[in-house]
Scaffold this active site. Structure first.
Site, PDB file in Angstrom:
ATOM      1  N   LYS A  22      69.645 -32.076  98.202  1.00 14.82           N
ATOM      2  CA  LYS A  22      69.220 -32.417  99.909  1.00 14.82           C
ATOM      3  C   LYS A  22      68.010 -33.391  99.792  1.00 14.82           C
ATOM      4  O   LYS A  22      67.931 -34.392 100.659  1.00 14.82           O
ATOM      5  CB  LYS A  22      69.068 -31.241 100.595  1.00 14.82           C
ATOM      6  CG  LYS A  22      68.293 -31.320 101.808  1.00 14.82           C
ATOM      7  CD  LYS A  22      68.269 -30.072 102.983  1.00 14.82           C
ATOM      8  CE  LYS A  22      67.027 -29.351 102.400  1.00 14.82           C
ATOM      9  NZ  LYS A  22      65.794 -29.775 103.269  1.00 14.82           N
ATOM     10  N   ASN A  23      67.046 -32.927  99.212  1.00 15.74           N
ATOM     11  CA  ASN A  23      65.394 -33.719  99.324  1.00 15.74           C
ATOM     12  C   ASN A  23      65.613 -35.053  98.669  1.00 15.74           C
ATOM     13  O   ASN A  23      64.245 -35.560  98.715  1.00 15.74           O
ATOM     14  CB  ASN A  23      64.315 -32.680  98.954  1.00 15.74           C
ATOM     15  CG  ASN A  23      64.475 -31.477  99.985  1.00 15.74           C
ATOM     16  OD1 ASN A  23      64.977 -31.626 101.010  1.00 15.74           O
ATOM     17  ND2 ASN A  23      63.540 -30.523  99.755  1.00 15.74           N
ATOM     18  N   CYS A 118      56.690 -27.103 112.364  1.00 17.68           N
ATOM     19  CA  CYS A 118      57.766 -26.052 112.422  1.00 17.68           C
ATOM     20  C   CYS A 118      57.016 -24.773 111.934  1.00 17.68           C
ATOM     21  O   CYS A 118      56.031 -24.981 111.803  1.00 17.68           O
ATOM     22  CB  CYS A 118      58.938 -26.667 111.412  1.00 17.68           C
ATOM     23  SG  CYS A 118      58.216 -26.865 109.734  1.00 17.68           S
ATOM     24  N   ARG A 123      52.552 -29.313 109.683  1.00 16.70           N
ATOM     25  CA  ARG A 123      53.245 -30.574 109.014  1.00 16.70           C
ATOM     26  C   ARG A 123      52.695 -31.891 109.483  1.00 16.70           C
ATOM     27  O   ARG A 123      53.212 -32.640 110.158  1.00 16.70           O
ATOM     28  CB  ARG A 123      54.633 -30.430 109.408  1.00 16.70           C
ATOM     29  CG  ARG A 123      55.734 -29.262 108.969  1.00 16.70           C
ATOM     30  CD  ARG A 123      55.531 -28.840 107.726  1.00 16.70           C
ATOM     31  NE  ARG A 123      56.149 -29.430 106.805  1.00 16.70           N
ATOM     32  CZ  ARG A 123      57.801 -29.481 106.504  1.00 16.70           C
ATOM     33  NH1 ARG A 123      58.416 -28.470 107.336  1.00 16.70           N
ATOM     34  NH2 ARG A 123      58.314 -30.416 105.843  1.00 16.70           N
ATOM     35  N   ASP A 310      59.271 -24.017  97.960  1.00 15.47           N
ATOM     36  CA  ASP A 310      60.609 -23.876  98.495  1.00 15.47           C
ATOM     37  C   ASP A 310      61.427 -22.696  97.901  1.00 15.47           C
ATOM     38  O   ASP A 310      62.342 -22.190  98.621  1.00 15.47           O
ATOM     39  CB  ASP A 310      61.424 -25.314  98.595  1.00 15.47           C
ATOM     40  CG  ASP A 310      60.932 -26.262  99.540  1.00 15.47           C
ATOM     41  OD1 ASP A 310      61.459 -27.390  99.234  1.00 15.47           O
ATOM     42  OD2 ASP A 310      60.043 -25.761 100.177  1.00 15.47           O
ATOM     43  N   ARG A 402      71.310 -25.715 107.326  1.00 12.93           N
ATOM     44  CA  ARG A 402      70.486 -26.790 107.067  1.00 12.93           C
ATOM     45  C   ARG A 402      70.536 -27.353 105.581  1.00 12.93           C
ATOM     46  O   ARG A 402      70.374 -28.590 105.484  1.00 12.93           O
ATOM     47  CB  ARG A 402      69.201 -26.639 107.467  1.00 12.93           C
ATOM     48  CG  ARG A 402      68.976 -26.706 109.202  1.00 12.93           C
ATOM     49  CD  ARG A 402      67.657 -26.915 109.386  1.00 12.93           C
ATOM     50  NE  ARG A 402      67.123 -27.846 109.113  1.00 12.93           N
ATOM     51  CZ  ARG A 402      65.602 -28.168 109.284  1.00 12.93           C
ATOM     52  NH1 ARG A 402      65.119 -27.243 110.164  1.00 12.93           N
ATOM     53  NH2 ARG A 402      65.023 -29.273 108.933  1.00 12.93           N
TER      54      ARG A 402
HETATM   55  C1  EPZ Z   1      59.047 -32.004 101.191  1.00 15.96           C
HETATM   56  O1  EPZ Z   1      58.469 -31.871 102.466  1.00 15.96           O
HETATM   57  C2  EPZ Z   1      60.224 -31.269 101.346  1.00 15.96           C
HETATM   58  N1  EPZ Z   1      60.989 -31.687 102.185  1.00 15.96           N
HETATM   59  C3  EPZ Z   1      59.948 -29.567 101.677  1.00 15.96           C
HETATM   60  O2  EPZ Z   1      61.219 -28.948 101.576  1.00 15.96           O
HETATM   61  C4  EPZ Z   1      58.731 -29.112 100.710  1.00 15.96           C
HETATM   62  O3  EPZ Z   1      58.420 -27.947 101.116  1.00 15.96           O
HETATM   63  C5  EPZ Z   1      57.589 -30.076 100.529  1.00 15.96           C
HETATM   64  O4  EPZ Z   1      58.036 -31.397 100.268  1.00 15.96           O
HETATM   65  C6  EPZ Z   1      56.408 -29.704  99.474  1.00 15.96           C
HETATM   66  O5  EPZ Z   1      57.384 -29.529  98.201  1.00 15.96           O
HETATM   67  C7  EPZ Z   1      61.901 -32.917 102.031  1.00 15.96           C
HETATM   68  O6  EPZ Z   1      61.857 -33.165 100.788  1.00 15.96           O
HETATM   69  C8  EPZ Z   1      62.876 -33.327 102.896  1.00 15.96           C
HETATM   70  P1  EPZ Z   1      54.603 -32.469 101.625  1.00 15.96           P
HETATM   71  P2  EPZ Z   1      57.062 -33.004 102.873  1.00 15.96           P
HETATM   72  O7  EPZ Z   1      54.270 -33.696 102.511  1.00 15.96           O
HETATM   73  O8  EPZ Z   1      57.214 -33.921 101.992  1.00 15.96           O
HETATM   74  C9  EPZ Z   1      50.203 -31.658 103.380  1.00 15.96           C
HETATM   75  C10 EPZ Z   1      62.776 -27.601 102.402  1.00 15.96           C
HETATM   76  O9  EPZ Z   1      62.775 -26.455 102.537  1.00 15.96           O
HETATM   77  N2  EPZ Z   1      50.511 -33.133 104.309  1.00 15.96           N
HETATM   78  O10 EPZ Z   1      54.725 -32.684 100.315  1.00 15.96           O
HETATM   79  O11 EPZ Z   1      56.969 -33.075 104.306  1.00 15.96           O
HETATM   80  C11 EPZ Z   1      51.418 -30.743 104.077  1.00 15.96           C
HETATM   81  O12 EPZ Z   1      50.677 -30.008 105.321  1.00 15.96           O
HETATM   82  C12 EPZ Z   1      61.583 -28.447 102.743  1.00 15.96           C
HETATM   83  O13 EPZ Z   1      63.770 -28.394 101.913  1.00 15.96           O
HETATM   84  C13 EPZ Z   1      49.396 -33.568 104.807  1.00 15.96           C
HETATM   85  O14 EPZ Z   1      48.504 -32.799 104.771  1.00 15.96           O
HETATM   86  O15 EPZ Z   1      55.888 -32.036 102.390  1.00 15.96           O
HETATM   87  C14 EPZ Z   1      51.560 -29.637 103.005  1.00 15.96           C
HETATM   88  O16 EPZ Z   1      50.596 -28.771 103.136  1.00 15.96           O
HETATM   89  C15 EPZ Z   1      60.456 -27.606 103.593  1.00 15.96           C
HETATM   90  N3  EPZ Z   1      49.433 -34.830 105.331  1.00 15.96           N
HETATM   91  C16 EPZ Z   1      51.322 -30.678 101.765  1.00 15.96           C
HETATM   92  O17 EPZ Z   1      50.783 -31.622 102.228  1.00 15.96           O
HETATM   93  C17 EPZ Z   1      50.606 -35.443 105.314  1.00 15.96           C
HETATM   94  O18 EPZ Z   1      50.760 -36.691 105.996  1.00 15.96           O
HETATM   95  C18 EPZ Z   1      52.688 -31.042 101.098  1.00 15.96           C
HETATM   96  O19 EPZ Z   1      53.446 -31.273 102.030  1.00 15.96           O
HETATM   97  C19 EPZ Z   1      51.765 -34.973 104.847  1.00 15.96           C
HETATM   98  C20 EPZ Z   1      51.785 -33.599 104.133  1.00 15.96           C
END
Ligand code: EPZ
Length: 422
Positions: A22-23, A118, A123, A310, A402
């Site tokens: 999915k990701n 969420c 996020r 995850d 989802r």
């Molecule tokens: C991806 O989300 C995944 N989703 C998430 O999976 C997964 O939990 C996450 O990566 C971490 O591995 C998809 O790929 C669609 P991040 P993403 O940006 O990219 C912080 C699932 O269950 N951050 O890597 O949105 C954020 O708050 C979902 O399939 C910032 O600070 O996650 C977090 O603490 C849930 N600023 C950390 O980075 C930003 O601009 C990692 O988040 C972006 C993120």
């Protein structure tokens, strides 16, 4: 509103095929905005999040068709009039933010609703915006929308490191935009997740020139345009990890097909430590069994190759009946413990504070009425239901749909007493 009902303590046996990731698929659907040719994705499961993302790109002038038999998603360019991703669609799924980079690169303009938070955390998207500004985009936030414009993106050197480490989707967004930017862009502190590597490989089959993906420094040399492609996505390592833990939880004997072992290394190591027996039978199959009690273990979630956030909820459910206490440190989303209170309704003994939970193993869980709060918490409750004595009813099942295709039917085919009811 549907619910899932599980009679616990049945062993899982037989085999299951793991679906396409999915990701990986979600950003690839967004990346299709970068070309006027047809894109075909192979091994695409029927997931709510994928439907949502196809709706968003259809709103932006692409047409999509999904073939249930071939499990292929075909995406075709129709027009580029609309550059606005509406709030009512974006609010359903955070990954929608990934249309920002491609729209800016291909059309020079994008209006994308802020995704909002969420249950697993606020996020933020600051890294997405920082990266695109470094490529020359003019970005403003007005009335809950990101108003972005760029007359041709230019290359840059970008450090994409947030408070909690690297960002998967911010790396993807900037990488997609940089494909059509003038010159060579370097992304430092890039995410190394397999899904980022898959996205880069996909873009390279479209004529992009990306190197270094999988490491923390990715180099993108801009090209004039990208052409269409046909691409098979990697197996979903989070679905594979979830099925592995369900098999261990049920003391089953299961073979998982279509897995990439190298994406599951750390989890396999941790599951062996707690008492599972795991053999890699062929290049891409895993045989997992468990007999006897589970042992507790401490673990910390980190960006790849660390333990995936995850899979944290699923592992907490599994450890709730292990001998001893397990200390879980959640470094990616410190508030990602919504599932703990539901597990406690089933008899788990868990104490929590921000970013950390201590799970004291109990002799058994007992079935109860519980409520899913997010995608991976739902999976944790299914694992707990498989282990528990008696009946567990899980409400708000739309969360699980989802990210897991017909998980109840697939587990029932392996011997679980699990049904879906209205
Ligand atoms: C991806 O989300 C995944 N989703 C998430 O999976 C997964 O939990 C996450 O990566 C971490 O591995 C998809 O790929 C669609 P991040 P993403 O940006 O990219 C912080 C699932 O269950 N951050 O890597 O949105 C954020 O708050 C979902 O399939 C910032 O600070 O996650 C977090 O603490 C849930 N600023 C950390 O980075 C930003 O601009 C990692 O988040 C972006 C993120």
């Amino acid at each position: 509103m549907q619910k899932i009902v599980i009679q616990g303590q049945n062993k899982l046996t037989g085999s299951a095929k793991i679906n396409g990731s999915k990701n990986s698929i979600l950003p690839m659907i967004a990346a299709s905005l970068l070309t006027s040719d047809e894109v075909v994705l192979e091994d695409v499961p029927q997931l709510r999040d994928i439907v949502t993302m196809t709706r968003i790109v259809e709103d932006l002038g692409l047409s999509t068709t999904y073939d249930k038999d071939t499990r292929e998603l075909k995406i075709k360019f129709e027009n580029e009039e609309n550059v606005t991703a509406q709030y009512d669609l974006v609010k359903q799924m955070r990954a929608s933010i990934c249309v920002l980079g491609p729209l800016l690169a291909k059309r020079g303009r994008a209006v994308v609703s802020l995704p909002g938070g969420c249950v697993i955390g606020p996020r933020p998207i600051d890294l997405h915006l920082l990266g695109l500004k470094a490529l020359g985009a003019d970005i403003r936030i007005q009335h809950g929308y990101i108003q972005a414009r760029a007359k041709g993106l230019r290359s840059g050197t970008i450090h994409l490191l947030g408070t909690f480490g690297s960002s998967v989707l911010a790396t993807g967004n900037v990488m997609m935009a940089a494909c059509l930017a003038q010159g060579q862009t370097i992304i430092r502190s890039a995410a190394c997740e397999p899904e980022v590597v898959d996205l880069a490989n996909f873009l390279n089959t479209m004529g992009a020139r990306i190197e270094g993906h999988g490491s923390s420094e990715i180099t993108i040399t801009g090209v004039k345009e990208l052409h269409g492609t046909r691409y098979r996505v990697i197996p979903d390592r989070i679905e594979a990890g979830t099925f592995l833990m369900a098999a261990v939880a049920s003391e089953g004997d299961v073979v998982l097909k279509n897995v990439k072992i190298e994406h599951l290394g750390l989890l396999i190591d941790r599951l062996k430590t707690v008492g599972a027996r795991i053999d890699v039978t062929k290049k891409n199959e895993i045989h997992v069994t468990r007999s006897g009690s589970l042992k507790s273990i401490d673990f910390t979630t980190l960006p790849y190759p660390g333990f995936p956030t995850d899979l944290q909820a699923q592992f907490m459910a599994l450890l709730s009946t292990a001998e001893g206490s397990s200390v879980i440190t959640e470094k990616v989303y410190p508030d990602r413990f919504m599932h703990a209170s539901e597990l406690m309704r089933m008899g788990a003994d868990i104490t929590m504070e921000t970013g950390m939970a201590v799970v004291r193993g109990v002799e058994y869980l007992s079935g109860a009425n519980v409520m899913a709060s997010d995608l991976r918490a739902s999976a944790a409750l299914i694992i707990a239901g498989l282990m528990a004595r008696g009946k567990t009813e899980i409400d708000r099942v739309y969360h699980i749909d989802r990210g897991y295709e017909t998980i109840d039917r697939r587990l029932a085919a392996m011997g679980a007493l699990i049904t879906r009811e209205d």
